[in-house]
Design a protein around this motif. Structure first.
Motif, PDB file in Angstrom:
ATOM      1  N   SER A  37      39.308 -52.888  95.603  1.00 15.05           N
ATOM      2  CA  SER A  37      38.594 -53.432  94.922  1.00 15.05           C
ATOM      3  C   SER A  37      36.960 -54.086  95.224  1.00 15.05           C
ATOM      4  O   SER A  37      36.752 -54.475  96.740  1.00 15.05           O
ATOM      5  CB  SER A  37      39.267 -54.704  95.157  1.00 15.05           C
ATOM      6  OG  SER A  37      40.627 -54.517  94.096  1.00 15.05           O
ATOM      7  N   ASP A  47      33.644 -56.500  93.622  1.00 14.98           N
ATOM      8  CA  ASP A  47      32.684 -57.005  92.595  1.00 14.98           C
ATOM      9  C   ASP A  47      31.404 -57.039  93.207  1.00 14.98           C
ATOM     10  O   ASP A  47      31.194 -56.781  94.020  1.00 14.98           O
ATOM     11  CB  ASP A  47      33.114 -57.737  92.323  1.00 14.98           C
ATOM     12  CG  ASP A  47      33.016 -58.057  90.614  1.00 14.98           C
ATOM     13  OD1 ASP A  47      31.788 -57.166  89.928  1.00 14.98           O
ATOM     14  OD2 ASP A  47      33.426 -57.822  89.709  1.00 14.98           O
ATOM     15  N   GLU A  79      38.716 -55.315  90.345  1.00 21.07           N
ATOM     16  CA  GLU A  79      40.578 -54.907  91.109  1.00 21.07           C
ATOM     17  C   GLU A  79      40.181 -53.766  91.026  1.00 21.07           C
ATOM     18  O   GLU A  79      40.206 -53.223  89.816  1.00 21.07           O
ATOM     19  CB  GLU A  79      41.254 -55.860  90.840  1.00 21.07           C
ATOM     20  CG  GLU A  79      41.481 -56.910  91.002  1.00 21.07           C
ATOM     21  CD  GLU A  79      41.049 -57.738  92.417  1.00 21.07           C
ATOM     22  OE1 GLU A  79      42.030 -57.136  93.131  1.00 21.07           O
ATOM     23  OE2 GLU A  79      40.409 -58.169  92.123  1.00 21.07           O
ATOM     24  N   ARG A  80      40.938 -53.098  91.729  1.00 15.40           N
ATOM     25  CA  ARG A  80      41.437 -51.239  92.108  1.00 15.40           C
ATOM     26  C   ARG A  80      40.240 -50.450  91.375  1.00 15.40           C
ATOM     27  O   ARG A  80      40.654 -49.842  90.491  1.00 15.40           O
ATOM     28  CB  ARG A  80      42.780 -51.139  91.825  1.00 15.40           C
ATOM     29  CG  ARG A  80      43.556 -52.360  92.309  1.00 15.40           C
ATOM     30  CD  ARG A  80      44.788 -52.152  91.342  1.00 15.40           C
ATOM     31  NE  ARG A  80      45.423 -50.544  92.053  1.00 15.40           N
ATOM     32  CZ  ARG A  80      46.139 -49.948  93.158  1.00 15.40           C
ATOM     33  NH1 ARG A  80      46.685 -51.490  94.460  1.00 15.40           N
ATOM     34  NH2 ARG A  80      46.553 -48.910  93.624  1.00 15.40           N
TER      35      ARG A  80
END
Ligand SMILES: Cc1cc2nc3c(=O)[nH]c(=O)nc-3n(C[C@H](O)[C@H](O)[C@H](O)COP(=O)(O)O)c2cc1C
Ligand code: SF4
Ligand code: SF4
Ligand code: SF4
Ligand code: FES
Ligand code: FES
Lengths: 589, 275
Positions: free
Chosen positions: A334, A336, A326-327
């Motif tokens: 964000s 991943d 996140e962020r």
């Protein structure tokens, strides 16, 4: 669940545990499809939501039991809501999954019998290992062509390993140029500790991402377009154009690093991922930022255990440090990254086959259009890039597209990695600014060992080159003008002692083995081509040459994907260059 | 639905957007061979016998799945098209028993396919699978068109008893671990039999008659009726030879069935005739 039918076979406790924990790692908990949920969103929708867990689940089952047992498959299918017949269809697609009881509980030694290893004595290595009591599986190129004969050990109960990784963990012999201060793509290779984020950051890591945030997504794409960067995975598509197309589509969008690297002769991505894994993760993050992607995926071939471990460790460390998640780095972005292992199928490097495979279907390519930029992974807009392509983003974002474009030639900007193998003084990975000729690249690699007979350029999907053609510049335009292709940057040299007929027959066999089997021209054509070459020992009569030409044209024109399109290219080039007239049979003359 | 103007073999034609090249060819009376395409199934474009040339496209395109675009120039009889269609038919003929594949013979002759050019070609080499008394699977005749898989799966039955297993030339239609049909998820709807274009899947009645040399399609009559088992209203086509039902189909364009039935309509007709 109740919709599915299972045979009476049950999983052992060990199989259940292995499968459940593999699925849990993906966020797929034990089957909890309660009755009313099934009524609300049962059937196909539910099935396809969890189906991406199939490949990881099969890996877990293969490892714990040494094969895909009926009971284990039933359990996996029940967890995912996938019909057993379909899951069997998927399992039986991949080389690394056995669907019959092997009758032993040992690890299996996969020995490469592809060209670079073939001429280095692959069959002798097979015999040695068998004499030592090992179970041997003959494998296509294992992506270690600079250090033949390549071996990969598929573990039973434990990890898979590449034995040489244990003795020479950074593949020190594989990067003859290492420590050369002019290197850019390979600058960190051998200089940093690939297991340490601090070491990467200390060498300037994650500065490019910070700069990308400053430039903004559109700014990053502008720089990539200005850089003239084009894809290094084989198709040479302009990277900026691809990212811009994805960014313009509605979300969610994905970016994918295509680390399936299975083109015979190619090992560049392996060396980069093993030695500079954070760079791949950072570059994928930048691509994700530019494309506005919700998530990034790395699809890595199953025979790269060390690279997989290093990448996974890098992703985990980056997440802990706030470079993923996140962020990121206190920005508003964000993102991943998830890593998925392939399971032994060259075709899964074809971008749409990669999607099918990752989604839990057979690794069959899809007809284009539609293109991945609109209909990619899970049907979403997706940018697929080769790790080497991604690596260039770091420099482009740091120094600007203009500075990057100043390196190289008119239509080939920047730097290129070449995988040099076969009969040269120093086989290995080489980085050069675009421009040198084939002769210069061979010289860089210590020159030809013995008298040159031919070079295979671009891999099995590439073409042969004669000794009198060495002045071709190894650029996209230079090779195109000569009717060749750079492919994935493969330069494989054969001296006069090599039996080229044997090499050509092996290339045909490679395509026969690796065709996905979906479309008729390739499924049957690849077999007929191989049969013809085996039967004649590559000495073709005029009608047989016509037949070869007929097959080539149909496969080029009517196959679904690039595998079929190129399955005859190298073979035909060997004939048209007159390379096959004076050959005998056997590995070496 | 907007109109698209494009050309087929130099003739300007119009079609609606979203229509396939094959659909447009059919409307224009341009005959096109197909094998893996069927009106009641999603196109999988795998057999490649329907390929056409789209001017400017690097490779040929499958007409069964490619949709028409404004200004497209389609060639259905260029040298490239004829060559690839010929080779697809020739490749299939070299490894698969096409003797019962409807219509392929004509196309093979038209394009001059010559499967005998291949010396000792590897074949499908499968045993006939007789595992029940409803239908027979003879994969020596299978062209891997995926139709049965689609009919058993997402396109009709949603039973998923069969799938493609293996890879390359070793790919086969199979249940999980090749277990016999009665042990699999199969519910014997026969929808796979209904779509198979080559006779690889066949009613046992038809198979036995063919084995005995008594399969006489020219003497058969087809009677259309409504299935008497339930109230859905599936239309049946009873194929009758020597006053005996020898197989049951349903019209692919029927609004209730789209050509698909269940075990009762497909196989449950023995009560009609004295045994
Ligand atoms: C049979 C086949 C295998 C391929 N294997 C790979 C591969 O292993 N790695 C890769 O990056 N691209 C591979 N490609 C090319 C991909 O389809 C795609 O073009 C590429 O990943 C795009 O990345 P790039 O633009 O950065 O080159 C393959 C293509 C074909 C037809
Ligand atoms: S060309 Fe070959 S690999 Fe590609 S889809 Fe067709 S059969 Fe599969
Ligand atoms: S009879 Fe019906 S359920 Fe059985 S395999 Fe064929 S389509 Fe599937
Ligand atoms: S059995 Fe028939 S329908 Fe199924 S793939 Fe083979 S030819 Fe096609
Ligand atoms: S590893 Fe053997 S040829 Fe590549
Ligand atoms: S009918 Fe179009 S590809 Fe088979």
């Amino acid at each position: 669940m109740a919709d599915l039918h299972f045979t009476a076979d049950r999983a052992t406790a060990a199989e259940q545990a292995a499968i459940d924990s593999a699925l849990l790692a993906l966020g797929i908990d034990a089957a909890t499809i309660v009755e009313d949920e099934r009524v609300v969103r049962g059937g196909v929708g539910r099935r396809n939501e969890r189906r991406h867990g199939l490949l990881p689940g099969l890996h877990a089952l293969q490892r714990v039991s040494g094969w895909i047992t009926p009971g284990g498959l039933n359990h996996l299918c029940a967890q995912l809501g996938v019909p057993p017949a379909e899951a069997y269809g998927v399992a039986s697609f991949y080389d690394l999954f056995r669907t019959e009881d092997p009758g032993h509980t040992d690890s299996v030694h996969h020995v490469c019998i592809d060209v670079a290893c073939q001429i280095a004595g692959a069959e002798e290595r097979v015999a040695e290992l068998e004499a030592a009591g090992h179970h041997v599986h003959r494998s296509p190129c294992l992506g270690q062509c600079e250090r033949p004969v390549a071996v990969f050990v598929q573990g039973r109960g434990g990890e898979d390993v590449v034995p040489i990784d244990e003795t020479e963990p950074t593949g020190s012999g594989s990067i003859p140029q290492r420590y050369d201060p002019t290197l850019v793509l390979l600058a960190r290779v051998g200089r940093i500790d690939p297991t340490s984020l601090d070491s990467y950051v200390g060498a300037g890591g994650y500065k490019a991402l910070a700069q990308a945030f400053t430039r903004g997504p559109a700014g990053v794409i502008d720089e990539i377009i200005a850089s003239g960067l084009s894809g290094r995975g084989g198709a040479a598509f302009p990277t900026g154009v691809k990212l811009r197309a994805v960014a313009a589509e509605p979300g969610p969008r994905y970016v994918v690093a295509n680390a399936d690297e299975s083109e015979p002769g190619t090992f560049k991505d392996r060396i980069v991922m093993e030695n500079d894994p954070f760079a791949v993760v950072e570059a994928l993050t930048i691509a994700g930022f530019a494309a506005g992607a919700a998530k990034g995926w790395i699809y890595i071939r199953g025979e790269y255990p060390l690279a997989t471990r290093r990448l996974q460790a890098a992703v985990d460390a980056a997440r802990v440090a706030g470079f993923l998640g996140e962020r990121i780095a206190r920005s508003s972005f964000s993102f991943d990254v998830e890593i998925r292992r392939g399971a032994g199928a060259y075709i899964c490097g074809e971008e749409t086959a990669l999607f099918s495979s990752l989604e839990g279907f057979r690794g069959e390519p899809r007809q284009k259009p539609p293109f991945p930029t609109t209909h990619g992974l899970f049907g979403r807009p997706t940018a697929v890039n080769n790790p080497e392509t991604l690596l260039n983003l770091l420099e482009i974002v740091s120094r600007g597209g203009g500075a990057y474009a100043a390196i190289g030639t008119e239509a080939s900007r920047g730097r290129k990695l070449f995988c040099v193998s076969g009969d040269v003084g120093a086989p290995g990975l080489y980085e050069v600014p675009f421009g040198p000729t084939l002769r210069e690249v061979l010289d860089l690699a210590g020159g030809v060992d013995g008298q040159l007979q031919a070079v295979l350029l671009g891999g099995a999907a590439g073409s042969f080159v004669r000794p009198d053609q060495l002045d071709v510049p190894l650029t996209f335009e230079g090779t195109r003008e000569a009717g060749l292709s750079l492919g994935s940057g493969v330069v494989m040299a054969f001296n006069q002692a090599v039996d080229l007929a044997g090499v050509v027959i092996r290339i045909a066999e490679f395509f026969r083995d690796e065709s996905c089997g979906q479309c008729v021209p390739c499924r049957v054509g690849a077999v007929r081509q191989h049969e013809l070459l085996v039967r004649t020992g590559t000495r073709l009569t005029p009608p047989e040459l016509v037949l070869l030409d007929d097959m080539d044209r149909a496969m080029k024109d009517a196959s679904i994907c690039g595998l079929g399109h190129t399955a005859c290219t190298a073979v035909r080039s060997a004939f048209s260059l007159g390379l096959l007239e004076s050959s005998a049979n056997g590995g070496r003359k | 639905m907007t109109d698209i103007t494009f050309s087929i073999d130099g003739r300007t034609v119009t079609a609606t957007s979203g229509q396939t090249i094959l659909g447009a060819c059919n409307n224009e009376g341009v005959e096109t061979p197909t094998l893996c395409w069927a009106p009641n199934l999603t196109p999988v474009n795998v057999c490649r016998v329907c390929v056409v040339e789209v001017v400017g496209s690097r490779t040929l395109v499958p007409s069964c799945s490619r949709t028409v675009e404004e200004g497209m120039e389609v060639l259905t009889d260029s040298e490239r098209v004829r060559h690839s269609r010929k080779m697809v038919l020739e490749f299939l003929g070299s490894g698969v028993d096409l003797s019962q594949a409807d219509g392929l013979q004509v196309w093979s002759e038209r394009y001059g396919a010559d499967p005998d050019r291949y010396v000792e070609p590897q074949k499908m080499d499968e045993e006939v699978k007789i595992q029940d008394n409803l239908y027979v699977r003879d994969y020596d005749k299978c062209v891997l068109c995926y139709k049965c898989v689609e009919a058993c799966g997402d396109d009709a039955q949603h039973t998923f008893a069969i799938a493609v297993a293996g890879r390359g030339f070793g790919a086969r239609i199979s249940t999980e671990f090749d277990v016999a049909l009665p042990e699999s998820a199969c519910v014997y709807c026969g929808n796979c039999v209904g779509v198979c274009p080559t006779g690889a899947l066949q009613f046992t009645t038809e198979f036995n008659l063919r084995q005995a040399g008594n399969w006489l399609p020219e003497t058969q009559s087809v009677t259309r009726t409504v299935c008497s088992y339930c109230g859905v209203g599936c239309n049946l086509e009873l194929h009758v030879q020597d006053e005996k039902i020898v197989k049951v189909t349903s019209p692919a364009d029927h609004s209730v069935t789209s050509g698909h039935l269940c075990i009762k309509g497909r196989f449950g007709w023995n009560y009609v005739q004295p045994s």
